[in-house]
Design an enzyme around this catalytic site. Structure first.
Site, PDB file in Angstrom:
ATOM      1  N   ASP A 208      18.437  38.244  99.635  1.00  0.00           N
ATOM      2  CA  ASP A 208      18.797  39.655  99.568  1.00  0.00           C
ATOM      3  C   ASP A 208      20.186  39.915 100.158  1.00  0.00           C
ATOM      4  OD1 ASP A 208      18.840  42.384  99.446  1.00  0.00           O
ATOM      5  OD2 ASP A 208      17.302  42.703 100.964  1.00  0.00           O
TER       6      ASP A 208
ATOM      7  N   ASP B 232      23.981  45.000  95.240  1.00  0.00           N
ATOM      8  CA  ASP B 232      22.780  44.563  95.939  1.00  0.00           C
ATOM      9  C   ASP B 232      21.905  43.696  95.042  1.00  0.00           C
ATOM     10  OD1 ASP B 232      20.601  44.305  97.599  1.00  0.00           O
ATOM     11  OD2 ASP B 232      20.012  46.407  97.524  1.00  0.00           O
TER      12      ASP B 232
END
Length: 434
Positions: free
Chosen positions: A79, A288
């Protein structure tokens, strides 16, 4: 779980690492032979070798590493929107995999009086505290109402044939999950943002890239320089730096400056000021890997929705159901006849960044909602959503719109580079897939 801005659906990487087997150009580039697995629904040398790791993706991206002494195999969600890496450390009927700190001779909890607890945690969204045993306690909350908490600890982490001692991570023993079934498939999360506790910072990598295929489940994760003759020249956009802490600005995210949006070649009639963070920091644009789709603040989303609907009038049939909102933020949906050959031709959408442009082709603009039908028709939704409906004070560019793009994150020059590429063919060129 994924980043602070995540939704229920996340991109997942799965890597199993082995010793490098051969070398390809550029010089000193290391290619790892990997065993990959589809997921359903030691410091590496710093002299500039490149480590290329293929992954398979579906809903989440996970990386498999060895932690502790003797090593324990763990699987972590990859992530770029999070800082602290963490592992489940308490066994539970809901978890298939946990890290056992008692079994590791190199595990060491961090005391709350230590410099690591007092200074290294300054960029975490929630301040650390001191528990009853005077250990550094950390807690993380996510946008999907999930939360996790435990203690900061140090441990030896192994990547391929190299290892690093003293890696700081969260050893978590409690929390609340919004999706226990999905969370049970992994041991924890690997934070990859620019914070001092992130994996990429602690491991000393100055640059990394990834490439997600839009045609199959193949892909690449690369640490180091990517100098390949077949790779187009990258267009770079600078990272936005913010020295002053602001309540709604994430200073360690990969923040870029969005300057406009085009549908086909028509630029939306919006002032550039709507894309600039305000005095509170609200309105930053983040890239992201932990968020699936792309989310825009209300006024920008409305303008894009209206122009896309106008240009596809007569091509797409609107769902016309005001109560249907996919993923809590995607309310522009359409009915598609199932027996037609693919989706109709759609206009592309371009995200105009400072110095670069991210073009989203028409085939990436609609997503079939699993299990949703209206009579004999399938339901597809526009892959841009409304941040306001999620309570997000930001623009977030998700991984769905990064498919078939080489994404480079240069931490030294503070920039993000991108170029269109067939990621499945790139994997083949690098000898990672056949």
């Amino acid at each position: 779980m994924a980043c602070l801005y995540c939704l229920a659906h996340l991109l997942v990487l799965h890597f199993t690492l082995f010793t490098p087997t051969r070398s390809l150009s550029p010089a000193n580039t290391l290619i790892f032979a990997l065993e990959t697995q589809a997921t359903p629904h030691g410091l590496l040398p710093r002299a500039s070798p490149t480590d290329k790791l293929p992954f398979y993706h579906n809903v989440t991206l996970t990386i498999s590493l060895a932690v502790g002494s003797p090593p324990q195999r763990v699987t972590m969600v990859f992530d770029t929107g999070s800082e602290l890496s963490w592992l489940h450390c308490r066994r539970s009927p809901d978890l298939r995999s946990v890290f056992d700190p008692v079994s590791s001779r190199t595990y060491s909890p961090v005391r709350c009086s230590s410099l690591a607890c007092l200074t290294r945690t300054r960029d975490l969204p929630t301040p650390t505290s001191c528990d009853q045993n005077k250990l550094c306690h950390t807690a993380i909350s996510y946008a999907d109402a999930s939360s996790i908490e435990g203690n900061l600890a140090s441990e030896t982490i192994s990547v391929g044939s190299s290892s690093r001692a003293g890696f700081l991570f969260g050893c978590m023993d409690s929390g609340q999950s919004s999706n226990k079934e999905e969370d049970s498939k992994t041991t924890g999360l690997m934070g990859m943002n620019r914070g001092s506790l992130s994996f990429v910072t602690q491991m000393g990598f100055s640059k990394f890239s990834y490439c997600i295929s839009g045609f199959d489940s193949s892909g690449i994760l690369l640490f180091g320089d990517a100098s390949f003759a077949w790779l187009k020249a990258l267009s770079y956009t600078p990272l936005v730096q913010m020295s002053t802490p602001l309540p709604y600005f994430d200073r360690v995210a990969y923040t870029v400056q969005l300057e406009g949006i085009k549908v086909s070649d028509k630029l939306l009639p919006l002032p550039k000021s709507v894309f600039v963070p305000d005095h509170t920091g609200a309105g930053q644009t983040m890239i992201d890997s932990g968020t699936q789709f792309t989310f825009l603040l209300g006024p920008v989303y409305a303008a894009l929705k209206n122009e896309f609907t106008r240009q596809t009038k007569g091509v797409l049939r609107s769902l016309e159901d005001p109560n249907f909102v996919f993923e809590g933020a995607m309310d522009t949906c359409f009915l598609i006849t199932p027996n037609r050959r693919g989706l109709p031709g759609l206009p592309r959408v371009s995200l105009v960044l400072r110095g670069a442009e991210m073009i989203v082709p028409g085939e990436r603009l609609l997503y079939r909602v699993p299990g949703a039908t209206r009579g004999s028709n399938l339901v597809y939704c526009f892959t841009f959503g409304n941040s306001d409906l999620l309570g997000l004070e930001a623009f977030v560019i998700g991984h769905h719109h990064q498919q078939n793009k080489w994404m480079e994150f240069d931490l030294v020059k503070s920039r993000v580079g991108l170029a269109d590429v067939r990621c499945d063919l790139a994997s083949q060129r690098l000898g990672l897939t056949s």
